[in-house]
Each structure stands twice: as C-alpha cells, then as structure tokens.
Design a protein around this motif. Sequence first.
Motif, PDB file in Angstrom:
ATOM      1  N   PRO A 295       0.828  -1.208   0.000  1.00 34.65           N
ATOM      2  CA  PRO A 295       0.000   0.000   0.000  1.00 34.65           C
ATOM      3  C   PRO A 295       0.862   1.257   0.000  1.00 34.65           C
ATOM      4  O   PRO A 295       1.679   1.472   0.890  1.00 34.65           O
ATOM      5  CB  PRO A 295      -0.802  -0.127   1.300  1.00 34.65           C
ATOM      6  N   ALA A 296       0.688   2.098  -1.007  1.00 29.35           N
ATOM      7  CA  ALA A 296       1.535   3.277  -1.171  1.00 29.35           C
ATOM      8  C   ALA A 296       1.398   4.259  -0.017  1.00 29.35           C
ATOM      9  O   ALA A 296       2.325   5.027   0.258  1.00 29.35           O
ATOM     10  CB  ALA A 296       1.206   3.966  -2.494  1.00 29.35           C
ATOM     11  N   ALA A 297       0.260   4.244   0.664  1.00 28.75           N
ATOM     12  CA  ALA A 297       0.062   5.172   1.784  1.00 28.75           C
ATOM     13  C   ALA A 297       1.070   4.923   2.900  1.00 28.75           C
ATOM     14  O   ALA A 297       1.370   5.842   3.688  1.00 28.75           O
ATOM     15  CB  ALA A 297      -1.357   5.051   2.323  1.00 28.75           C
ATOM     16  N   LEU A 298       1.603   3.714   2.989  1.00 31.33           N
ATOM     17  CA  LEU A 298       2.593   3.416   4.024  1.00 31.33           C
ATOM     18  C   LEU A 298       3.826   4.296   3.867  1.00 31.33           C
ATOM     19  O   LEU A 298       4.388   4.779   4.853  1.00 31.33           O
ATOM     20  CB  LEU A 298       3.000   1.950   3.975  1.00 31.33           C
ATOM     21  N   PHE A 299       4.267   4.494   2.623  1.00 33.40           N
ATOM     22  CA  PHE A 299       5.497   5.247   2.386  1.00 33.40           C
ATOM     23  C   PHE A 299       5.350   6.696   2.841  1.00 33.40           C
ATOM     24  O   PHE A 299       6.187   7.225   3.569  1.00 33.40           O
ATOM     25  CB  PHE A 299       5.874   5.212   0.902  1.00 33.40           C
ATOM     26  N   ALA A 300       4.278   7.336   2.385  1.00 31.33           N
ATOM     27  CA  ALA A 300       4.075   8.752   2.709  1.00 31.33           C
ATOM     28  C   ALA A 300       3.832   8.949   4.201  1.00 31.33           C
ATOM     29  O   ALA A 300       4.341   9.901   4.806  1.00 31.33           O
ATOM     30  CB  ALA A 300       2.899   9.303   1.903  1.00 31.33           C
ATOM     31  N   GLU A 301       3.066   8.044   4.798  1.00 28.31           N
ATOM     32  CA  GLU A 301       2.760   8.190   6.219  1.00 28.31           C
ATOM     33  C   GLU A 301       4.006   8.018   7.086  1.00 28.31           C
ATOM     34  O   GLU A 301       4.230   8.757   8.031  1.00 28.31           O
ATOM     35  CB  GLU A 301       1.689   7.176   6.632  1.00 28.31           C
ATOM     36  N   GLN A 302       4.848   7.035   6.724  1.00 20.32           N
ATOM     37  CA  GLN A 302       6.068   6.847   7.489  1.00 20.32           C
ATOM     38  C   GLN A 302       7.005   8.026   7.346  1.00 20.32           C
ATOM     39  O   GLN A 302       7.615   8.499   8.332  1.00 20.32           O
ATOM     40  CB  GLN A 302       6.777   5.567   7.074  1.00 20.32           C
ATOM     41  N   ALA A 303       7.161   8.547   6.125  1.00 27.65           N
ATOM     42  CA  ALA A 303       8.017   9.714   5.918  1.00 27.65           C
ATOM     43  C   ALA A 303       7.511  10.909   6.710  1.00 27.65           C
ATOM     44  O   ALA A 303       8.297  11.662   7.284  1.00 27.65           O
ATOM     45  CB  ALA A 303       8.084  10.042   4.428  1.00 27.65           C
ATOM     46  N   ALA A 304       6.196  11.063   6.770  1.00 26.70           N
ATOM     47  CA  ALA A 304       5.615  12.195   7.492  1.00 26.70           C
ATOM     48  C   ALA A 304       5.867  12.112   8.994  1.00 26.70           C
ATOM     49  O   ALA A 304       5.980  13.128   9.684  1.00 26.70           O
ATOM     50  CB  ALA A 304       4.119  12.292   7.217  1.00 26.70           C
TER      51      ALA A 304
END
Length: 261
Positions: A249-258
């Motif tokens: 799930p691509a949302a994992l990448f952005a959420e972790q970076a945030a």
Amino acid sequence: MITGTAGTARRIAIAAVAAAMTMGLVTACEGDDKGRPAKGAAESVSPGGSAKPSTEPAAPPADEKPSSGRTLSKAELAKAALATGDVPGLVVTPMQGGEDPGTEKADKPGCEPLAALINGAPEPAAAATVYRTIVDKSEEGKETQTVVTEILTSHANGSAGAVLESLRTAVAACAAGFTTHGGGDGASTYSEVKQLPAPRAGEDAIACQVTGAVDGAKVPLVLHVVRKGASVATFYTANFIDARTPEVPAALFAEQAAKLP
C-alpha cells in the motif's frame, strides 16, 4: 528468493506471519504470507502499470515537512514508526520472534547491499533499528492477506544516503541474479533483480524486485526503500502463491516519511 525450503527471506516472512498470528489475524500456515495488496486500504504501487522505473529520486509530496537530519535513537525510531490507525485498515505490531538479522553473504561483492537488506540489516550499518509487521485486518483468513515487514533504521555520519546509492548500484549490477551463502540453511539463489517505480515519499527512494524460488516455484520479493534525513524505512513483502509481483500500500510510504522528524 530461496532455493529449497529455508533461507533468510523465508525466515523474515515466517516472522511476519508469526506476529500476525499472535494477534489472531491469520489462521493459516506460513504459506499464507503472500504480500498481496491491501484492498480498499490505500492506493498501491503497481509495478505492472505504465509508469517506467526511474533511477532519479522520487519527488516527495509538497506538504511533507523537511527533515531535522538527526540520527534517531532506537526509542525515537520506535516512537516515529508506523502504528495501527496511521493507515486505515492496516494493523501494525512490533515484529515478534524474528528481529535478529540474517547473516547470508552474496557471492558477488556488488550484490552485497541487496543481501544485507534481505537479511534485515541495511548497509552501511545502522545506528539503531526497529522492526514492524503490517497486516490488512480486512483480509483475515484469506491466503492473499497483505503482510508487510518494515525495517526502520537510523544512520550516522551521512550514511543513510549511502544505503540507497549502494542499492541503486547493486540493482543495476545484479540484474542476472546472485547467490547467498552462510545463513546456516544452505545457499539461497536469486535469479533476477529489476528496478520498480520508486515511492513518492521522503527525500530519496528506490524500489526493486528480487526473484528466486521455493521448491522450484518462482517467488518474487519486493523491497521499497525510503530515506528521510538520517532515517531509512524499508518495506518488504513476498508472494508465495504465484510469480506475480506483490504490492505494498503506497500510503505506508508517505505516512512513514511524514512521521519521521
């Protein structure tokens, strides 16, 4: 992946399933760790789409806060790691029973960065590491349940950037595959390495697929790596059912970076 029925990649997959079973979210055996996309949970990276893999760092979202650049302690990494509720539909827990990194070494020195990442110990060596298991609770009991392992590391002296640069070089150099030895379970054979579209998160990112075999069947292993400042998040999943590229799930990448300071 691996030749035979043992090896580091499978050990990590089994650890991910064991953690999920501890929460009562999976009822099948280790063959159910398939690394399938989380349906309805978030937009996923689709390697089979029209996007072409890029060797350039992916541009982060415009609203992503800049990094402090600090090398985080293990306690700080644990606080910044993904947690249940960060991405709808996904349950996150500390990895249980499999945090000791593997020890396999690549037969080709240029492929060692890939072997190290599969071992769960990105190189250059991290100052601190935490592991998380991520599952899609809506897929409980399904053989295609999404199971993702996250390896979150912090690095000193600017070495976080070197993790991704060495991986880029290794992906290009090891396209025809490589073999690892020394894990105590015999040789692990990886027949192909290819670059995938990089996540759009963090200050730098890369994704690749490493393909091997379990009992003669092709097993694709996918690694997405995102750097923000001195921290690196690696998302690992595998498909033990068929040869299709698994998705994260691509949302994992952005959420972790945030969440990383």
